[in-house]
Design a protein around this motif. Structure first.
Motif, PDB file in Angstrom:
ATOM      1  N   THR A  40       6.986   7.714 -27.246  1.00 46.44           N
ATOM      2  CA  THR A  40       7.235   7.424 -25.836  1.00 46.44           C
ATOM      3  C   THR A  40       8.544   8.068 -25.404  1.00 46.44           C
ATOM      4  O   THR A  40       9.571   7.889 -26.051  1.00 46.44           O
ATOM      5  CB  THR A  40       7.351   5.902 -25.592  1.00 46.44           C
ATOM      6  OG1 THR A  40       6.271   5.257 -26.249  1.00 46.44           O
ATOM      7  CG2 THR A  40       7.291   5.588 -24.110  1.00 46.44           C
ATOM      8  N   ARG A  41       8.461   8.820 -24.308  1.00 46.47           N
ATOM      9  CA  ARG A  41       9.664   9.467 -23.805  1.00 46.47           C
ATOM     10  C   ARG A  41      10.559   8.436 -23.136  1.00 46.47           C
ATOM     11  O   ARG A  41      10.086   7.496 -22.507  1.00 46.47           O
ATOM     12  CB  ARG A  41       9.293  10.549 -22.806  1.00 46.47           C
ATOM     13  CG  ARG A  41       8.549  11.730 -23.437  1.00 46.47           C
ATOM     14  CD  ARG A  41       8.092  12.676 -22.349  1.00 46.47           C
ATOM     15  NE  ARG A  41       7.421  11.933 -21.279  1.00 46.47           N
ATOM     16  CZ  ARG A  41       7.378  12.311 -20.024  1.00 46.47           C
ATOM     17  NH1 ARG A  41       7.985  13.416 -19.641  1.00 46.47           N
ATOM     18  NH2 ARG A  41       6.737  11.598 -19.114  1.00 46.47           N
ATOM     19  N   ASP A  44      10.009   6.980 -19.809  1.00 39.74           N
ATOM     20  CA  ASP A  44       8.874   6.076 -19.642  1.00 39.74           C
ATOM     21  C   ASP A  44       9.149   4.677 -20.172  1.00 39.74           C
ATOM     22  O   ASP A  44       8.264   3.826 -20.169  1.00 39.74           O
ATOM     23  CB  ASP A  44       7.633   6.664 -20.335  1.00 39.74           C
ATOM     24  CG  ASP A  44       7.188   7.953 -19.677  1.00 39.74           C
ATOM     25  OD1 ASP A  44       7.348   8.068 -18.444  1.00 39.74           O
ATOM     26  OD2 ASP A  44       6.707   8.865 -20.381  1.00 39.74           O
ATOM     27  N   TRP A  45      10.368   4.469 -20.675  1.00 42.12           N
ATOM     28  CA  TRP A  45      10.681   3.133 -21.180  1.00 42.12           C
ATOM     29  C   TRP A  45      10.695   2.133 -20.030  1.00 42.12           C
ATOM     30  O   TRP A  45      11.090   2.451 -18.906  1.00 42.12           O
ATOM     31  CB  TRP A  45      12.042   3.109 -21.876  1.00 42.12           C
ATOM     32  CG  TRP A  45      12.080   3.919 -23.137  1.00 42.12           C
ATOM     33  CD1 TRP A  45      11.016   4.483 -23.786  1.00 42.12           C
ATOM     34  CD2 TRP A  45      13.238   4.278 -23.888  1.00 42.12           C
ATOM     35  NE1 TRP A  45      11.445   5.160 -24.901  1.00 42.12           N
ATOM     36  CE2 TRP A  45      12.799   5.050 -24.992  1.00 42.12           C
ATOM     37  CE3 TRP A  45      14.602   4.015 -23.755  1.00 42.12           C
ATOM     38  CZ2 TRP A  45      13.682   5.567 -25.939  1.00 42.12           C
ATOM     39  CZ3 TRP A  45      15.482   4.513 -24.693  1.00 42.12           C
ATOM     40  CH2 TRP A  45      15.019   5.290 -25.774  1.00 42.12           C
ATOM     41  N   ARG A 132      11.479  -0.634 -27.318  1.00 41.87           N
ATOM     42  CA  ARG A 132      10.680   0.568 -27.071  1.00 41.87           C
ATOM     43  C   ARG A 132       9.210   0.335 -27.421  1.00 41.87           C
ATOM     44  O   ARG A 132       8.317   0.792 -26.700  1.00 41.87           O
ATOM     45  CB  ARG A 132      11.242   1.749 -27.869  1.00 41.87           C
ATOM     46  CG  ARG A 132      12.502   2.331 -27.244  1.00 41.87           C
ATOM     47  CD  ARG A 132      12.907   3.637 -27.910  1.00 41.87           C
ATOM     48  NE  ARG A 132      13.326   3.445 -29.277  1.00 41.87           N
ATOM     49  CZ  ARG A 132      14.591   3.291 -29.664  1.00 41.87           C
ATOM     50  NH1 ARG A 132      15.567   3.317 -28.777  1.00 41.87           N
ATOM     51  NH2 ARG A 132      14.892   3.139 -30.927  1.00 41.87           N
ATOM     52  N   ALA A 136       6.162   0.588 -24.902  1.00 43.10           N
ATOM     53  CA  ALA A 136       5.018   1.475 -25.090  1.00 43.10           C
ATOM     54  C   ALA A 136       3.710   0.740 -24.864  1.00 43.10           C
ATOM     55  O   ALA A 136       2.671   1.357 -24.600  1.00 43.10           O
ATOM     56  CB  ALA A 136       5.047   2.075 -26.497  1.00 43.10           C
TER      57      ALA A 136
ATOM     58  N   GLY B 296      11.003  10.919 -27.867  1.00 41.62           N
ATOM     59  CA  GLY B 296      10.031  10.120 -28.601  1.00 41.62           C
ATOM     60  C   GLY B 296       9.445  10.865 -29.788  1.00 41.62           C
ATOM     61  O   GLY B 296       8.439  10.460 -30.356  1.00 41.62           O
ATOM     62  N   ARG B 319       2.321   6.457 -34.212  1.00 46.82           N
ATOM     63  CA  ARG B 319       2.807   5.224 -33.590  1.00 46.82           C
ATOM     64  C   ARG B 319       1.720   4.158 -33.669  1.00 46.82           C
ATOM     65  O   ARG B 319       0.567   4.400 -33.367  1.00 46.82           O
ATOM     66  CB  ARG B 319       3.173   5.492 -32.132  1.00 46.82           C
ATOM     67  CG  ARG B 319       3.758   4.286 -31.446  1.00 46.82           C
ATOM     68  CD  ARG B 319       4.586   4.706 -30.270  1.00 46.82           C
ATOM     69  NE  ARG B 319       3.803   5.542 -29.361  1.00 46.82           N
ATOM     70  CZ  ARG B 319       3.013   5.048 -28.413  1.00 46.82           C
ATOM     71  NH1 ARG B 319       2.891   3.763 -28.249  1.00 46.82           N
ATOM     72  NH2 ARG B 319       2.350   5.848 -27.618  1.00 46.82           N
ATOM     73  N   ALA B 325      -2.292   2.879 -26.781  1.00 45.89           N
ATOM     74  CA  ALA B 325      -1.102   3.682 -26.516  1.00 45.89           C
ATOM     75  C   ALA B 325      -1.240   4.444 -25.207  1.00 45.89           C
ATOM     76  O   ALA B 325      -2.333   4.792 -24.783  1.00 45.89           O
ATOM     77  CB  ALA B 325      -0.884   4.660 -27.666  1.00 45.89           C
ATOM     78  N   THR B 326      -0.096   4.699 -24.587  1.00 46.94           N
ATOM     79  CA  THR B 326      -0.099   5.456 -23.330  1.00 46.94           C
ATOM     80  C   THR B 326      -0.409   6.904 -23.612  1.00 46.94           C
ATOM     81  O   THR B 326       0.024   7.446 -24.612  1.00 46.94           O
ATOM     82  CB  THR B 326       1.274   5.387 -22.648  1.00 46.94           C
ATOM     83  OG1 THR B 326       2.259   5.841 -23.581  1.00 46.94           O
ATOM     84  CG2 THR B 326       1.574   3.972 -22.238  1.00 46.94           C
TER      85      THR B 326
END
Lengths: 326, 326
Positions: A40-41, A44-45, A132, A136, B296, B319, B325-326
């Protein structure tokens, strides 16, 4: 979710058991937990709100009100309640289950407490990773709840994007000495139990102190509420939203997150190096070094240098502690 | 002074200003402080009594009574009062001067508070070094006073040869959750303010809990006192003496001190290695690693390994935090 996530998104919420297991791994320092902490970038958190204050200030009650408020407006929320785990505090609480019972059929709420003892980096690494991972899973807002009594708890409170400090009427009299620190970390003050005597004085004192604090682009508002009845809770949450707007629009959020990321990496680097170095204590010559310390021949930091690289760095010289040495 | 030092020795007390300066160095992590921490063999260290308990329990008052008692019997004493220095506590206190004023013309008493922030090893290294330096100045007894609220304070309390936990009537109701931890670290319990309601119940509850605790060669006694008036203080001190006799005669003192020394070296080794490793954050490739965390792509512990040796150790994999997951 981006910092400005709309509330209309369909929650993409994960399987609770998978999430719970991952958080247990992170809590225990199990590498499988870390494996989940990628993908996850940062942009995007989810937005993280920290709720801190003394034991008994009403943090959990206020947090529960926030959860209700958020659900009412269609937002999803996850709560990470930090349970300080020193010998004096007693370990894991049953609180999770009790608090979750109200929301057990609502996939838009997740409440979890976390206590850690001694694993790699402790809470300093487990908490941001947990946030995080929760993030996600698609929660709109994350709330991290800590008892503000020690350095560790304060460090955690500072990992939030917005830090709310919960105090009670009469607080000014009790922990006079604490004020300076609270003024530094609070983005918002909530004077909870404001139906009790002294709420006005406490708010006034705080405002007075805040007026004299170092000037800042954000001046922490002081809001009154009674979390037990829900009175004023919306106003407190509105202040959170204002602060969020402030940090987002000024670019402060990005800067904060970057400096937290660097700090987190610093802790990880220190911890990984420390773990590796500890192995030196198993080295054959370690016992002799320990005995040198006992004999008063060498101080413990020089002994550490000696163990790490055979080099007695740092000036151990003559003893100067007192003039009439034995 | 040996653990069994007689009280008849002529105090070989150092110049207060030299001692004060050395303690300031140790507090600040100045290497000159460490240089003073050599030259005395462990068997000559003074006996260390730890006094801990909640804020307001009456630790300082009780300690002051001990100082009076010790001076009355011709023994010299130095007190190290640990001032927890989180943002919530406020920093150095003026307490030293106030407490010293009674003894200002008595070279057989030294009282000093200590707060540390972030220097090498923090209080975990500064406190034992300070105790040794005070010890080398010839004091018969050292008292280290800590607020028992967090892990750091508890760790310090455990550096004492005898740990006295001060509680108040009604304590059982207030910090139920804390009991287990207190039972573990206490060698002696003092129920202070025993003239208040509930003292009997508190003592009975404690004794009950102690009867169920893991069997040990030393069963912590529960003594009642009123430090304000001095009532019962001699009995508490007698219990300290009994425990001292116990640990000395059974060899436990030597074993305790050796394991504390190893632990101290472990902390020093970790800290020295961590300090060295931090320099990696200044390396040219550090920024790229930090950005990988933000993207990420890598978790923070793997990033730390990468910075330390270019090796991505520990399994960062797919992950698994949530199934959707996104």
């Amino acid at each position: 979710m981006s910092a400005g996530a709309s509330t209309g998104d369909t929650p993409r919420l994960g399987d609770r058991r998978t999430l719970a297991r991952t958080l247990t791994w992170l809590e225990a320092g199990d590498p499988r937990g870390r494996a989940a902490d990628t993908g996850t970038r940062e942009q995007d958190w989810a937005y993280v709100v920290g709720v801190t204050g003394s034991p008994g200030a009403g943090k959990s009650t206020l947090t529960n009100e926030f959860v209700r408020l958020l659900r009412h407006s269609g937002q999803t929320v996850a709560v990470l309640a930090i349970d300080p785990s020193g010998p004096f505090s007693g370990g894991a609480l049953l609180g999770d289950r009790i608090r979750m019972s109200e929301h057990q059929h609502d996939p838009g709420v997740y409440i979890r407490s976390m206590a850690t003892r001694g694993q790699l980096g402790g809470l300093a690494l487990a908490v941001p990773a947990s946030l995080r991972v929760m993030s996600a899973c698609g929660f709109d807002v994350l709330i991290v709840e800590t008892v503000g009594v020690g350095q560790i708890e304060v460090d955690i409170a500072q990992q939030a994007d917005t830090t709310l400090v919960v105090i009670n009427p009469g607080w000014g009299d009790h922990v006079q000495a604490s004020k300076a620190g609270l003024l530094e970390i609070a983005d918002i003050f909530a004077v909870n139990k404001a139906d009790r005597a002294g709420a006005d004085d406490t708010a006034a004192e705080l405002n007075y102190a805040l007026d004299f604090a170092a000037p800042n682009r954000w001046r922490p508002p002081v809001e009154r509420c009674v979390a037990e009845t829900g009175e004023g809770v919306e106003k407190v949450w509105a202040a959170v939203q204002s602060h969020r707007h402030h940090v987002t629009s000024t670019g402060q959020l990005d800067r904060q997150r970057r400096s937290r990321r660097i700090e987190e990496l610093r802790i990880a680097v220190r911890e990984v190096a420390a773990r590796r170095a500890e192995r030196q204590l198993q080295a054959p010559d370690a016992a002799a070094v320990i005995d040198s310390v006992a004999a008063g021949d060498i101080d413990v930091v020089d002994a550490a240098h000696l163990l790490l690289d055979g080099d007695q760095a740092g000036g151990a010289g003559t003893r100067q502690g007192c003039t009439t040495a034995t």
